[in-house]
Design a protein around this motif. Sequence first.
Motif, PDB file in Angstrom:
ATOM      1  N   GLN A  57      -2.102  -1.551  -5.867  1.00 27.37           N
ATOM      2  CA  GLN A  57      -1.402  -2.106  -4.706  1.00 27.37           C
ATOM      3  C   GLN A  57      -1.126  -3.602  -4.912  1.00 27.37           C
ATOM      4  N   LEU A  58      -2.112  -4.336  -5.409  1.00 23.83           N
ATOM      5  CA  LEU A  58      -1.924  -5.770  -5.658  1.00 23.83           C
ATOM      6  C   LEU A  58      -0.884  -6.005  -6.742  1.00 23.83           C
ATOM      7  N   HIS A  59      -0.888  -5.182  -7.778  1.00 29.28           N
ATOM      8  CA  HIS A  59       0.116  -5.288  -8.838  1.00 29.28           C
ATOM      9  C   HIS A  59       1.514  -4.992  -8.296  1.00 29.28           C
ATOM     10  N   SER A  60       1.606  -4.066  -7.367  1.00 31.34           N
ATOM     11  CA  SER A  60       2.919  -3.756  -6.792  1.00 31.34           C
ATOM     12  C   SER A  60       3.440  -4.932  -5.967  1.00 31.34           C
ATOM     13  N   HIS A  61       2.547  -5.665  -5.311  1.00 27.68           N
ATOM     14  CA  HIS A  61       2.968  -6.880  -4.587  1.00 27.68           C
ATOM     15  C   HIS A  61       3.565  -7.884  -5.571  1.00 27.68           C
ATOM     16  N   ILE A  62       2.906  -8.056  -6.712  1.00 27.59           N
ATOM     17  CA  ILE A  62       3.383  -8.998  -7.727  1.00 27.59           C
ATOM     18  C   ILE A  62       4.739  -8.555  -8.262  1.00 27.59           C
ATOM     19  N   ASN A  63       4.838  -7.287  -8.635  1.00 25.22           N
ATOM     20  CA  ASN A  63       6.071  -6.759  -9.224  1.00 25.22           C
ATOM     21  C   ASN A  63       7.257  -6.798  -8.259  1.00 25.22           C
ATOM     22  N   SER A  64       6.971  -6.703  -6.964  1.00 28.88           N
ATOM     23  CA  SER A  64       8.061  -6.724  -5.981  1.00 28.88           C
ATOM     24  C   SER A  64       8.365  -8.151  -5.502  1.00 28.88           C
ATOM     25  N   GLY A  65       7.685  -9.145  -6.065  1.00 26.92           N
ATOM     26  CA  GLY A  65       7.954 -10.532  -5.706  1.00 26.92           C
ATOM     27  C   GLY A  65       7.228 -11.007  -4.465  1.00 26.92           C
ATOM     28  N   GLU A  66       6.311 -10.212  -3.955  1.00 26.56           N
ATOM     29  CA  GLU A  66       5.535 -10.589  -2.764  1.00 26.56           C
ATOM     30  C   GLU A  66       4.233 -11.268  -3.203  1.00 26.56           C
ATOM     31  N   LEU A  67       4.373 -12.407  -3.871  1.00 25.77           N
ATOM     32  CA  LEU A  67       3.208 -13.088  -4.435  1.00 25.77           C
ATOM     33  C   LEU A  67       2.239 -13.581  -3.373  1.00 25.77           C
ATOM     34  N   MET A  68       2.731 -13.975  -2.210  1.00 23.35           N
ATOM     35  CA  MET A  68       1.832 -14.461  -1.169  1.00 23.35           C
ATOM     36  C   MET A  68       0.870 -13.377  -0.702  1.00 23.35           C
ATOM     37  N   LYS A  69       1.302 -12.128  -0.700  1.00 23.16           N
ATOM     38  CA  LYS A  69       0.392 -11.041  -0.334  1.00 23.16           C
ATOM     39  C   LYS A  69      -0.739 -10.938  -1.357  1.00 23.16           C
ATOM     40  N   PHE A  70      -0.407 -11.177  -2.619  1.00 19.05           N
ATOM     41  CA  PHE A  70      -1.436 -11.178  -3.656  1.00 19.05           C
ATOM     42  C   PHE A  70      -2.373 -12.367  -3.457  1.00 19.05           C
ATOM     43  N   TYR A  71      -1.798 -13.563  -3.299  1.00 17.16           N
ATOM     44  CA  TYR A  71      -2.610 -14.775  -3.205  1.00 17.16           C
ATOM     45  C   TYR A  71      -3.424 -14.866  -1.913  1.00 17.16           C
ATOM     46  N   LYS A  72      -3.086 -14.094  -0.914  1.00 19.41           N
ATOM     47  CA  LYS A  72      -3.868 -14.075   0.329  1.00 19.41           C
ATOM     48  C   LYS A  72      -4.874 -12.916   0.355  1.00 19.41           C
ATOM     49  N   SER A  73      -4.903 -12.114  -0.689  1.00 15.95           N
ATOM     50  CA  SER A  73      -5.817 -10.975  -0.716  1.00 15.95           C
ATOM     51  C   SER A  73      -7.257 -11.435  -0.885  1.00 15.95           C
ATOM     52  N   ARG A  74      -8.187 -10.676  -0.343  1.00 22.62           N
ATOM     53  CA  ARG A  74      -9.603 -11.049  -0.462  1.00 22.62           C
ATOM     54  C   ARG A  74     -10.070 -10.947  -1.913  1.00 22.62           C
TER      55      ARG A  74
END
Length: 106
Positions: free
Chosen positions: A9-26
């Motif tokens: 799921q975190l990799h999919s955030h990165i691949n889709s350009g949603e980096l803030m979702k990755f960087y805000k993850s616990r």
Amino acid sequence: MIKPERIQQLHSHINSGELMKFYKSREWMSLRKEALKRDNYECQLCKATGRYHKAENVHHMKEVKTHPHLSLTLSNLQCLCIKCHNEVHDRLESVRAPKFTNEERW
């Protein structure tokens, strides 16, 4: 241990350009804290030149966008001060305010 589904799921955030979702993850916040503790909260580039500066950023040595599989790998992280982080990303020119020039002559 992070579940494989969560990593995907975190990799999919990165691949889709949603980096803030990755960087805000616990998961990222926890790993970031671990990297800061490992590096004693010191900028590693300043330290390498005999200087000291507090590390404010945790840098991915191999970029997240091109190496998402290394995004949560501690050995791919380096703690840096803001100045060094900007230098690594070649952002210094955009950070500095342009010099004021007054072309008006009296």
